[in-house]
Write an enzyme that holds these catalytic residues in place. Structure first.
Site, PDB file in Angstrom:
ATOM      1  N   GLY A  41      25.869  34.548  40.302  1.00 40.39           N
ATOM      2  CA  GLY A  41      25.046  34.968  41.432  1.00 40.39           C
ATOM      3  C   GLY A  41      24.979  33.960  42.563  1.00 40.39           C
ATOM      4  N   HIS A  53      28.601  34.437  47.474  1.00 47.98           N
ATOM      5  CA  HIS A  53      29.226  34.001  48.724  1.00 47.98           C
ATOM      6  C   HIS A  53      30.592  34.672  48.815  1.00 47.98           C
ATOM      7  CE1 HIS A  53      31.619  31.456  46.142  1.00 47.98           C
ATOM      8  NE2 HIS A  53      30.529  30.860  45.672  1.00 47.98           N
ATOM      9  N   GLU A  54      31.350  34.327  49.851  1.00 49.68           N
ATOM     10  CA  GLU A  54      32.622  35.047  50.066  1.00 49.68           C
ATOM     11  C   GLU A  54      33.655  34.817  48.977  1.00 49.68           C
ATOM     12  OE1 GLU A  54      33.271  34.083  54.296  1.00 49.68           O
ATOM     13  OE2 GLU A  54      31.134  34.574  54.238  1.00 49.68           O
ATOM     14  N   HIS A  94      32.952  34.902  45.699  1.00 51.70           N
ATOM     15  CA  HIS A  94      32.663  36.003  44.766  1.00 51.70           C
ATOM     16  C   HIS A  94      33.139  37.338  45.341  1.00 51.70           C
ATOM     17  CE1 HIS A  94      29.166  33.151  43.827  1.00 51.70           C
ATOM     18  NE2 HIS A  94      29.824  33.198  42.688  1.00 51.70           N
ATOM     19  N   ASP A 130      37.681  27.448  39.843  1.00 58.14           N
ATOM     20  CA  ASP A 130      37.445  26.989  38.471  1.00 58.14           C
ATOM     21  C   ASP A 130      38.746  27.171  37.688  1.00 58.14           C
ATOM     22  OD1 ASP A 130      34.293  26.674  38.455  1.00 58.14           O
ATOM     23  OD2 ASP A 130      34.774  28.490  39.558  1.00 58.14           O
ATOM     24  N   VAL A 158      38.438  30.546  48.066  1.00 56.54           N
ATOM     25  CA  VAL A 158      37.952  30.880  49.418  1.00 56.54           C
ATOM     26  C   VAL A 158      37.184  29.673  49.947  1.00 56.54           C
ATOM     27  CG1 VAL A 158      36.491  32.439  50.760  1.00 56.54           C
ATOM     28  CG2 VAL A 158      37.818  33.317  48.825  1.00 56.54           C
ATOM     29  N   SER A 161      30.866  27.495  47.399  1.00 58.16           N
ATOM     30  CA  SER A 161      30.218  27.344  46.096  1.00 58.16           C
ATOM     31  C   SER A 161      28.732  27.621  46.260  1.00 58.16           C
ATOM     32  CB  SER A 161      30.414  25.917  45.582  1.00 58.16           C
ATOM     33  OG  SER A 161      29.537  25.664  44.504  1.00 58.16           O
ATOM     34  N   SER A 162      28.151  28.256  45.249  1.00 59.73           N
ATOM     35  CA  SER A 162      26.698  28.491  45.277  1.00 59.73           C
ATOM     36  C   SER A 162      25.965  27.160  45.369  1.00 59.73           C
ATOM     37  CB  SER A 162      26.257  29.230  44.006  1.00 59.73           C
ATOM     38  OG  SER A 162      27.034  30.383  43.823  1.00 59.73           O
ATOM     39  N   ARG A 163      26.580  26.109  44.833  1.00 58.61           N
ATOM     40  CA  ARG A 163      25.918  24.800  44.776  1.00 58.61           C
ATOM     41  C   ARG A 163      25.918  24.079  46.122  1.00 58.61           C
ATOM     42  NH1 ARG A 163      28.303  24.717  39.266  1.00 58.61           N
ATOM     43  NH2 ARG A 163      26.586  24.364  37.814  1.00 58.61           N
TER      44      ARG A 163
HETATM   45  P1  AMP Z   1      30.161  31.303  39.608  1.00 53.88           P
HETATM   46  O1  AMP Z   1      29.139  32.258  40.111  1.00 53.88           O
HETATM   47  O2  AMP Z   1      30.180  29.992  40.305  1.00 53.88           O
HETATM   48  O3  AMP Z   1      30.166  31.192  38.101  1.00 53.88           O
HETATM   49  O4  AMP Z   1      31.565  31.951  39.961  1.00 53.88           O
HETATM   50  C1  AMP Z   1      31.890  33.244  39.562  1.00 53.88           C
HETATM   51  C2  AMP Z   1      33.344  33.487  39.827  1.00 53.88           C
HETATM   52  O5  AMP Z   1      33.600  33.315  41.227  1.00 53.88           O
HETATM   53  C3  AMP Z   1      34.252  32.494  39.086  1.00 53.88           C
HETATM   54  O6  AMP Z   1      35.414  33.180  38.640  1.00 53.88           O
HETATM   55  C4  AMP Z   1      34.585  31.511  40.160  1.00 53.88           C
HETATM   56  O7  AMP Z   1      35.810  30.843  39.953  1.00 53.88           O
HETATM   57  C5  AMP Z   1      34.659  32.389  41.380  1.00 53.88           C
HETATM   58  N1  AMP Z   1      34.481  31.596  42.585  1.00 53.88           N
HETATM   59  C6  AMP Z   1      33.460  30.750  42.874  1.00 53.88           C
HETATM   60  N2  AMP Z   1      33.670  30.133  44.057  1.00 53.88           N
HETATM   61  C7  AMP Z   1      34.863  30.592  44.516  1.00 53.88           C
HETATM   62  C8  AMP Z   1      35.633  30.326  45.687  1.00 53.88           C
HETATM   63  N3  AMP Z   1      35.234  29.468  46.613  1.00 53.88           N
HETATM   64  N4  AMP Z   1      36.802  30.997  45.826  1.00 53.88           N
HETATM   65  C9  AMP Z   1      37.235  31.864  44.882  1.00 53.88           C
HETATM   66  N5  AMP Z   1      36.545  32.148  43.762  1.00 53.88           N
HETATM   67  C10 AMP Z   1      35.377  31.525  43.578  1.00 53.88           C
END
Ligand code: AMP
Length: 289
Positions: free
Chosen positions: A31, A34-35, A37, A150, A176, A185-187
């Site tokens: 959750g 962002h773009e 996801h 990741d 992205v 990144s959400s972070r």
């Molecule tokens: P997370 O919510 O951070 O666990 O990410 C969920 C999914 O989105 C994972 O497969 C991540 O690798 C992918 N994701 C997160 N950030 C990016 C990004 N900047 N570009 C592409 N995929 C992303």
């Protein structure tokens, strides 16, 4: 878009859709969308009939002292974004739905976890593999979309799917970035203003390193690692967790720089640990003449 909170309801719904011959694409996330996801959603929509997104901040993959509590969450915003981008089913389970009691059996990942984030975050990929296995059981997708941000996660999940003869196809999706190059990144919202300002140097340095590698400046992976580390140390104030080069997706060591390569970086800032990477094919002849 429908929102489902219960696993039994999700299974029933998707079973009936699959009976109609529809294919299911799955985008697992934690959750605070962002773009990055939303790019996974776009790919799922291109490739399948029904796009299921899960949003679940999985406690099992956070170590002690990590940011489970501080991980950003915003249900209403996420719901709006998911709907606007064409998600068909938003699976938003409560923690008690995913873990109604202690797990009697969990997965342990043995391969590809002694390096990179696996080394810095012991148990992290056990938690990831366990929750992804649970989510795959709940969704039973034809395709599952994972971001290359990741990259180690992509490698681990691909291996797991192969080990367990699962019918899901894992589709990696390119990273992205923000306009200034920082990987979305959400972070990122937990960075201070000055950290956010300097963070694009991570990508800039990675890109320069790959250009140099492709032009034949480094013969061995340790040369590429040292160049990248020393540049980064000069350019950022964050504490470098690792700068590493491996074969990808095997994540085995690489002495001579050739074949399918990953250059990956993790940096600790005050409120967030950032990761980024580049993967490329390093031809043996590159740089010659
Ligand atoms: P997370 O919510 O951070 O666990 O990410 C969920 C999914 O989105 C994972 O497969 C991540 O690798 C992918 N994701 C997160 N950030 C990016 C990004 N900047 N570009 C592409 N995929 C992303």
């Amino acid at each position: 878009m429908i929102e489902i909170n219960r696993i039994s309801e999700l299974k029933d719904y998707l079973k009936s859709e699959k009976k109609k011959g529809k294919t299911v694409g799955f985008v697992p996330t934690m959750g605070f969308l962002h773009e990055g996801h939303l790019k996974l959603v776009e790919k799922a929509k291109e490739g399948t009939d029904i796009t299921v997104m899960s949003i679940f901040v999985n406690p099992l993959q956070f170590g002690e002292g990590e940011d489970f509590e501080d991980y950003p969450r915003d249900h209403d915003r996420d719901k709006r974004l998911a709907e606007a981008h064409g998600v068909d089913v938003l699976f938003y389970p409560h923690i008690s739905e995913m873990y109604p009691g202690p797990m009697s059996a969990t997965l342990t990942v043995h391969e590809g976890t002694e390096v990179l984030c696996g080394a810095s975050r012991p148990g992290h990929f056990d938690g990831v593999a366990t929750v992804v296995m649970k989510l795959f059981q709940a969704v039973n997708p034809d395709y599952a979309y994972f971001g290359m941000k990741d990259a180690q996660q992509v490698a681990v999940i691909k291996r797991m799917v192969s080990d367990y003869h699962m019918d899901v196809r894992v589709v990696p999706v390119d990273i992205v970035r923000e306009e200034d190059g920082l990987a979305k990144s959400s972070r990122n919202v937990n960075l201070t203003e000055s950290e956010r300002e300097e963070a694009p140097q991570i990508y800039k340095t990675l890109k320069e390193a790959v250009t140099k590698a492709l032009s034949g400046e480094f013969q061995f992976s340790h040369e590429l690692e040292s160049w990248t580390r020393s540049k980064l140390e000069k350019r950022i104030s964050g504490k470098i967790d690792y700068v590493s080069v491996y074969r990808f997706p095997e994540l085995t060591t690489l002495s001579r720089l050739e074949g399918d390569v990953i250059l990956a970086v993790a940096v600790f800032y005050s409120g967030a640990r950032l990761i980024d990477n580049q993967t490329w094919r390093q031809g043996e002849m590159e740089g010659e003449n």
